[in-house]
Motif scaffolding. Structure first.
Motif, PDB file in Angstrom:
ATOM      1  N   GLY A 226       0.816  -1.215   0.000  1.00  0.00           N
ATOM      2  CA  GLY A 226       0.000   0.000   0.000  1.00  0.00           C
ATOM      3  C   GLY A 226       0.846   1.260   0.000  1.00  0.00           C
ATOM      4  O   GLY A 226       0.509   2.250  -0.644  1.00  0.00           O
ATOM      5  N   ILE A 227       1.948   1.240   0.721  1.00  0.00           N
ATOM      6  CA  ILE A 227       2.867   2.383   0.723  1.00  0.00           C
ATOM      7  C   ILE A 227       3.440   2.602  -0.674  1.00  0.00           C
ATOM      8  O   ILE A 227       3.508   3.728  -1.173  1.00  0.00           O
ATOM      9  N   ARG A 228       3.808   1.494  -1.333  1.00  0.00           N
ATOM     10  CA  ARG A 228       4.384   1.599  -2.676  1.00  0.00           C
ATOM     11  C   ARG A 228       3.355   2.089  -3.694  1.00  0.00           C
ATOM     12  O   ARG A 228       3.613   3.032  -4.452  1.00  0.00           O
ATOM     13  N   VAL A 229       2.173   1.466  -3.693  1.00  0.00           N
ATOM     14  CA  VAL A 229       1.138   1.804  -4.682  1.00  0.00           C
ATOM     15  C   VAL A 229       0.691   3.249  -4.541  1.00  0.00           C
ATOM     16  O   VAL A 229       0.428   3.933  -5.534  1.00  0.00           O
ATOM     17  N   ASN A 230       0.606   3.741  -3.319  1.00  0.00           N
ATOM     18  CA  ASN A 230       0.142   5.111  -3.085  1.00  0.00           C
ATOM     19  C   ASN A 230       1.266   6.146  -3.152  1.00  0.00           C
ATOM     20  O   ASN A 230       1.024   7.326  -2.896  1.00  0.00           O
ATOM     21  N   GLY A 231       2.466   5.700  -3.489  1.00  0.00           N
ATOM     22  CA  GLY A 231       3.577   6.634  -3.608  1.00  0.00           C
ATOM     23  C   GLY A 231       3.930   7.318  -2.303  1.00  0.00           C
ATOM     24  O   GLY A 231       4.262   8.508  -2.285  1.00  0.00           O
TER      25      GLY A 231
END
Length: 357
Positions: A226-231
């Motif tokens: 989620g951290i990666r996908v949401n930048g």
């Protein structure tokens, strides 16, 4: 009296801290206490407190039965539902100490009938808020043996621990501080993915926003994704489990608790003790802890986003909420009264011969 504290976990978080504090204090009241749980990080905390640790290889009815036979306690003091169910199968007197209010309480399910079974056999039932038995389908039938005992917090110890240096992993980013903090296990109950949704929406309004997530759990892979996908990699720091999380909380401005359920809300009180206003879901004990002058109860993600933006951008409002949070934490600082209530319960059970009801 020999008391066995039975827990279904090997981690060391809010519920385990409460259980260990009771075990340690009851030793000072003259009881012989043993902490029983899964092998894991909790062992070092228990042994450091001077309480014997009885390790379980797995948490099953059979391993619990063997541990109880080995320890031969006069009384079992359980932590939560599964431990209470297994204690009820041993034939020993036990106090069911319920720290949570899971969403299955009002329904009809195997969990509900297991709870009805152990409530019938328990010598006494302790709950951390009225929400636990209030939401339980059969709660009214056991009110005569139930007492509500909200958790107490060693406020001085929290503040002292907060003065320690930051962990090495946070030496650079943590020194600058964080706007938002998430403090809890990475589990469905604590809703860490919802925290990321709120964080992503808020960052669109406050591009320089920073956040920290303190905790470990089975949802960590999803949180990392989620951290990666949401930048959000440059915005949020994921610390994992910290033996002492309080220096991190002290350097944060707001605690966000988007929990799906909470029996009490220990993290809210501990954070308030450091002056953090709390934004929380209106569930369980949180609804009673968080008042309008020291935090905000938020129904929806936009509620969280709006409340956080206002507190982070209105300095006078933030200062007032922070001072009110410190005062509110003081309402939960009566440790002596808390332990006296438990010691009094033990004395009453001892006088009754620890007869199961």
């Amino acid at each position: 009296m020999r008391v066995l504290y039975l827990t279904p976990t090997g981690v060391f978080s809010g519920g385990e801290r409460v259980t260990l504090s009771i075990a340690g204090e009851m030793r000072l009241h003259g009881h012989e206490t043993v902490y029983c749980g899964l092998e894991g990080p909790v062992r070092s905390h228990v042994e450091a407190a001077g309480v014997p640790f009885l390790a379980l290889p797995r948490f099953t009815p059979e391993t619990v039965r063997r541990a109880v036979a080995q320890c031969a306690p006069d009384l079992i003091h359980t932590m939560d539902f599964r431990a209470s169910t297994y204690a009820a199968l041993t034939g020993r007197p036990f106090v069911a100490h319920l720290h949570n209010n899971p969403p299955w309480l009002p329904g009809l399910s195997p969990n509900v009938f297991a709870m009805r079974f152990f409530c019938r056999r328990a010598a006494r039932i302790l709950t951390v808020s009225e929400s636990v038995m209030g939401e339980f389908r059969y709660g009214a039938a056991f009110l005569d043996k139930t007492a509500v005992l909200g958790n107490a917090v060693d406020l001085a110890a929290v503040r002292k621990a907060a003065e320690e240096p930051l962990p090495a992993c946070l030496a650079d980013r943590g020194a600058r501080g964080f706007d938002l903090a998430f403090f809890g296990r990475l589990t469905e109950q604590k809703q860490p993915l919802r925290f990321l949704d709120v964080l992503a929406a808020l960052r669109k309004r406050l591009p320089e926003l920073t956040a920290v997530m303190v905790g470990e759990g089975e949802l960590r892979p999803q949180v990392e994704e989620g951290i990666r996908v949401n930048g959000l990699s440059d915005c949020v720091m994921l610390t994992g489990f910290l033996k002492n999380p309080f220096p991190v909380l002290k350097r944060s401005r707001l605690l966000v608790m988007p929990s799906a359920w909470e029996g009490f809300g220990l993290a809210a009180v501990e954070s308030m003790a450091l002056g953090l206003p709390v934004l929380a879901s209106p569930v369980g004990g949180l609804a009673g802890i968080v008042r309008p002058d020291c935090g905000v109860l938020c129904e929806t993600d936009p509620d969280f986003t709006d409340a956080a933006e206002r507190l982070l951008t209105e300095e006078a409002r933030y200062a007032a909420f922070s001072q009110a949070a410190l005062r509110r934490a003081g309402d939960y600082g009566d440790l002596a009264g808390y332990f006296d209530a438990i010691a009094g319960l033990y004395a009453q059970l001892e006088e009754e011969g620890c007869a199961c009801c």
